[in-house]
Design an enzyme around this catalytic site. Structure first.
Site, PDB file in Angstrom:
ATOM      1  N   GLY A  33      -0.583   4.038  18.588  1.00 43.93           N
ATOM      2  CA  GLY A  33      -0.735   3.197  17.424  1.00 43.93           C
ATOM      3  C   GLY A  33      -1.762   3.632  16.737  1.00 43.93           C
ATOM      4  O   GLY A  33      -2.261   2.659  15.830  1.00 43.93           O
ATOM      5  N   ILE A  51      -1.929   8.376  12.754  1.00 43.45           N
ATOM      6  CA  ILE A  51      -0.625   8.930  12.764  1.00 43.45           C
ATOM      7  C   ILE A  51       0.600   8.384  13.279  1.00 43.45           C
ATOM      8  O   ILE A  51       1.345   8.344  12.779  1.00 43.45           O
ATOM      9  CB  ILE A  51      -0.796  10.463  13.530  1.00 43.45           C
ATOM     10  CG1 ILE A  51      -1.950  11.315  13.098  1.00 43.45           C
ATOM     11  CG2 ILE A  51       0.570  10.960  13.832  1.00 43.45           C
ATOM     12  CD1 ILE A  51      -2.437  12.587  13.889  1.00 43.45           C
ATOM     13  N   HIS A  89      -7.557  -5.205 -17.077  1.00 43.47           N
ATOM     14  CA  HIS A  89      -6.478  -6.252 -16.923  1.00 43.47           C
ATOM     15  C   HIS A  89      -5.236  -5.999 -17.581  1.00 43.47           C
ATOM     16  O   HIS A  89      -5.244  -5.636 -18.742  1.00 43.47           O
ATOM     17  CB  HIS A  89      -7.221  -7.395 -17.460  1.00 43.47           C
ATOM     18  CG  HIS A  89      -5.983  -8.732 -17.066  1.00 43.47           C
ATOM     19  ND1 HIS A  89      -6.023  -9.399 -15.865  1.00 43.47           N
ATOM     20  CD2 HIS A  89      -5.461  -9.612 -17.982  1.00 43.47           C
ATOM     21  CE1 HIS A  89      -5.217 -10.358 -16.123  1.00 43.47           C
ATOM     22  NE2 HIS A  89      -4.625 -10.333 -17.240  1.00 43.47           N
TER      23      HIS A  89
END
Length: 452
Positions: free
Chosen positions: A166, A169, A431
């Site tokens: 886990g 990769i 923004h």
């Protein structure tokens, strides 16, 4: 009939570390020979970074198309989408081929054939890279038991897959497989199940929950047994949480890390020290090995296995060869990225690591759920988390969420320059933009904020 040719630098290996050394050396006026026994570009370009991210982009397009109705885009007729993996593979291979085709032109003056020719260099840079590790009983044969090298260039897709490991990769492939409809089981030996080493656990947990929500089955603390063949596929047994279980899959992807390519090169005989794990020992201020005039960079050295780190190490090595005084790579602050959905990126100390190092810290977070741009693109899962020394500089920046891979550049700059939160908080962020989440978090560390 043999011959001899002299160069300023001979580079062994044409991956990121190797071709970066060749390009940077050539741009500095050095004559360079680049030796590569496969395609130029190495694992990263041919079987790793580039093709893997192309597959992740396919998964993103598929997710977007599948949720088009959420944006008011209604398909005319059938509203379902399928993935043609043969075309996905063709597109991925095309991207790789175009990039590989571009490299020889860049290194043409240094690329030579070594058959029957002895290349002599004033200096040598070893950049032979790494290959996937496997487990006893999980020997790769390319169809049923595969590595990431196989999966990135495969023209077919399994219906059921077990991903063993886990880490970065394994998590990336679990994300791809899950998103394109493969029944995916992720098995990790360590607690947590997803990215147990590296990122802030809080960020890893966001990814874990996102994968489970999308359909990934995750078993943490899982000890796997060698696979057995069955009429219906592959039976994989494992122990987790005190119980024994078995699952049947069509393919097992072993993603338990990579090992350096250093064996059978005569390194020890040449006076180059190699560790028990196969890493070439170097002085990390110059990347020099224990043999004068020989340097090593990239995955063959025990440093973060990242292409951009290999680039940086190559520059350090070439500068040392030129007799300059290079700034060594600060490995504690390099940027890391996991291209899952959601993406994870970080640079510097995690919260736990900063405490363990004895820092008096302050931590602030800003969730993408309140970010206008994240709402617009429909991707609000995740956060920005910043760790700073109390009344001092920024120690770590951690991002999980949309385009974390791009947003981390500002965070890395802040960490690497040891900037103060108020200095980064003074930056004007456009923004609406995802980068506002970084700015908001920095402002909060000053004791004042715009939004919560």
């Amino acid at each position: 009939m043999s011959s001899e040719q002299d160069y300023d630098v001979v580079v062994i290996g044409g991956g990121p570390g190797g071709y970066a050394a060749a390009l940077y050396g050539a741009s500095a006026g050095l004559t360079v020979a680049l030796v590569e026994d496969g395609a130029v570009g190495g694992t990263c370009l041919n079987r790793g970074c580039i093709p893997a991210k192309a597959l992740l982009q396919t998964a993103e397009v598929y997710r977007t198309a599948d949720h088009a109705a959420d944006f008011g885009v209604i398909a005319d007729g059938a509203s379902t989408f399928t993935v043609d993996w043969a075309k996905v593979s063709q597109r991925t291979n095309g991207i790789v081929d175009r990039l590989v085709g571009g490299l020889p032109g860049l290194t043409e003056t240094g690329a030579v054939s070594v058959n029957g020719t002895v290349l002599r260099g004033g200096a040598v840079v070893i950049a032979t890279g790494s290959v996937p590790r496997t487990l006893p009983g999980f020997e790769f044969e390319g169809e049923l038991i595969v590595s990431s090298d196989h999966s990135t260039r495969s023209a077919s897709l399994p219906e059921r897959v077990a991903v063993v490991g886990g880490g970065v990769i394994g998590s990336e492939f679990a994300s791809v497989f899950t998103d394109v409809g493969v029944h995916t089981t992720l098995l990790e030996a360590m607690p947590g199940g997803v990215l147990p080493v590296g990122p802030d656990p809080e960020l890893a947990d966001v990814l874990r929950r996102a994968l489970v929500k999308r359909g990934t089955t995750i078993h943490a603390g899982a000890k796997v047994n060698p696979p057995e063949m069955s009429d219906g596929g592959i039976v994989l047994g494992f122990e987790a949480n005190g119980a024994s279980e078995k699952i049947e899959v069509d393919q097992v992807l072993v993603a338990t890390g990579r090992r350096p390519v250093s064996a059978d090169m005569g390194l020890t005989e040449a006076g180059i020290q190699v560790s028990d794990k196969g890493f070439i020992e170097v002085d990390k201020t110059t990347m020099a090995t224990t043999r004068p005039g020989v340097y090593a960079v990239g995955d063959v050295v025990d440093t973060p296995g990242l292409a951009h780190v290999a680039y940086a190490e190559a520059i350090v090595a070439i500068k040392a060869i030129l007799g300059e005084q290079p700034d060594p790579v600060d490995y504690a602050r390099v940027p890391w990225i996991v291209y899952t959905h959601p993406e994870i990126a970080w640079a510097g100390y995690t919260e736990d690591a900063a405490k363990a190092a004895g820092y008096d810290i302050v931590v602030h977070k800003h969730k993408f759920a309140g970010n206008g741009r994240a709402m617009i693109i429909g991707d609000t899962d995740g956060m920005v988390k910043v760790v700073a020394q109390r009344d001092g500089p920024i120690l770590g920046v951690h991002i999980v969420g949309p385009w974390a891979s791009e947003l981390i550049a500002e965070g890395y700059l802040a960490v690497n320059w040891q900037a103060l939160p108020e200095e980064v908080g003074a930056f004007i962020h456009p923004h609406p933009s995802l980068s506002e989440a970084v700015g908001e978090t920095m402002l909060a560390l000053t004791g004042r904020a715009l939004h919560g």
